[in-house]
Design an enzyme around this catalytic site. Sequence first.
Site, PDB file in Angstrom:
ATOM      1  N   SER A  49       0.814  -1.220   0.000  1.00 55.70           N
ATOM      2  CA  SER A  49       0.000   0.000   0.000  1.00 55.70           C
ATOM      3  C   SER A  49       0.850   1.274   0.000  1.00 55.70           C
ATOM      4  O   SER A  49       0.349   2.334  -0.354  1.00 55.70           O
ATOM      5  CB  SER A  49      -0.936   0.022   1.215  1.00 55.70           C
ATOM      6  OG  SER A  49      -0.201  -0.087   2.418  1.00 55.70           O
ATOM      7  N   ASP A 352      -3.505   8.249   7.972  1.00 58.74           N
ATOM      8  CA  ASP A 352      -4.612   7.514   8.602  1.00 58.74           C
ATOM      9  C   ASP A 352      -4.171   6.676   9.790  1.00 58.74           C
ATOM     10  O   ASP A 352      -4.890   5.790  10.223  1.00 58.74           O
ATOM     11  CB  ASP A 352      -5.295   6.617   7.553  1.00 58.74           C
ATOM     12  CG  ASP A 352      -4.333   5.593   6.955  1.00 58.74           C
ATOM     13  OD1 ASP A 352      -3.167   5.527   7.390  1.00 58.74           O
ATOM     14  OD2 ASP A 352      -4.755   4.845   6.046  1.00 58.74           O
ATOM     15  N   HIS A 355      -0.597   4.827   7.309  1.00 58.41           N
ATOM     16  CA  HIS A 355       0.118   5.241   6.104  1.00 58.41           C
ATOM     17  C   HIS A 355       0.562   6.693   6.211  1.00 58.41           C
ATOM     18  O   HIS A 355      -0.185   7.532   6.713  1.00 58.41           O
ATOM     19  CB  HIS A 355      -0.792   5.069   4.882  1.00 58.41           C
ATOM     20  CG  HIS A 355      -1.282   3.674   4.715  1.00 58.41           C
ATOM     21  ND1 HIS A 355      -2.502   3.247   5.185  1.00 58.41           N
ATOM     22  CD2 HIS A 355      -0.689   2.590   4.165  1.00 58.41           C
ATOM     23  CE1 HIS A 355      -2.651   1.962   4.907  1.00 58.41           C
ATOM     24  NE2 HIS A 355      -1.568   1.535   4.296  1.00 58.41           N
TER      25      HIS A 355
END
Length: 403
Positions: A49, A352, A355
């Site tokens: 991610s 968040d 990340h």
Amino acid sequence: MASSTSGRRGGGLLSPAAAVLVVAVAVLLPAAQARGEPCYPRVFCFGDSLADTGNYAFLYGNDSGQPALWPPYGETYFHRATGRFSNGRLVVDFVADALGLPLVRPYWSGQSAGDFASGANFAVGGATALSPAFFRAKGVPMGDVVHLDMEMEWFRDLLGLLCPGDLAGCKGMMNQSLFLVGEIGGNDYNTPLLSRVPITEIRSFTPSVIAKISSTITELIGLGAKTLVVPGNLPIGCIPYYLMIFKSDKNEDYEPETGCLRWMNEFSQYHNELLIDELEKLRKLHPDAAIIYADYYGAAMEIFISPEQFGIEDPLVACCGGGGPYGVSTTARCGSGEYKVCDDPQKYGSWDGFHPSEAAYKAIAIGLLWGSYTQPPIATITKSCPQLSELGSSLEHKVLYDM
Ligand SMILES: *[C@@H]1O[C@H](CO)[C@@H](O)[C@H](O)[C@H]1NC(C)=O
Ligand SMILES: *[C@@H]1O[C@H](CO)[C@@H](O)[C@H](O)[C@H]1NC(C)=O
């Protein structure tokens, strides 16, 4: 959603002195579009991610329940959710821009060879280096996530599309491409950490993670890759969610200069030391390939040690999440449940709680491209990249990227 934000830089006209500085830098370093021939015509990227520019949405569907596919993700730069697990651009976006390339297309968003004229991104949120079977054999629960061997399989499929019937004919394309192999491996640790597997046991996975990254690099070199950038792990002890769930009463569990969890950062450094040693072995085996270590840890540490130099006020607090001292909670997450969004994401190091924010990614990218966080220095490898080698000071680039 409690509040929406613009994330745009505060208004106001530039002072004359600042305007002169911006113009001077702009003359030395024209924007990507004006830079002419890109020094690498293509970028190929693998990872999780931290590098996914949209594959997750294509693979799992926009209705998969993954909050990162919905606003407020993407709000700061793209003003819509793109499938990136942040509020804006990622390191790979800043690298592509610095090379004069358009944003690297997610592999699953394209179909024809023409779609991949500037390369392709194979990174997927949640991806691991090792296969889920490795973890299950050790009694560690692991979903059917994408792993590095799958990303390589997609890459070979793409080569078949780009050079039909003649993989050898792809060599000329391979040797002119920049490969970003990672960040990958973080989830090989995150998933067991979240299931509370003891760190001593997780440490025993690291040699296998490194071996998988190494065999992937070897395969890419075998296919003709000549320039590979291999990122290490981030300082995971500075991740707000971990700071919350592994909160400790003991002062000595925290680094005094950052407030990050010492044992977790030591673990990231352990992974990175093994990776650095492995890359040194690979350089000896493949002297005609440039294998560049990207020190994400060191570049990110600059943010935690002196956030003010990047305009960041809260490096350890999530902009978007359930609130609390680190901006995160176990009951709500960014984009789902009772969550809050900060007014100015540019002032936060974490988007968040898991990340990095775009501001943090930008700081890391500047540290890699124009600072001292690549080994060997990327500017010495990429002599044909004037935009990377001409100016050595990362300060000018902070100004450039702020425009
Ligand atoms: C998913 O759909 C929502 C609503 O249509 C949209 O706002 C968002 O940008 C989409 N996300 C992706 C990654 O396409
Ligand atoms: C790249 O590969 C092509 C085809 O094998 C070869 O002609 C060319 O000289 C190579 N270029 C570099 C910079 O290695």
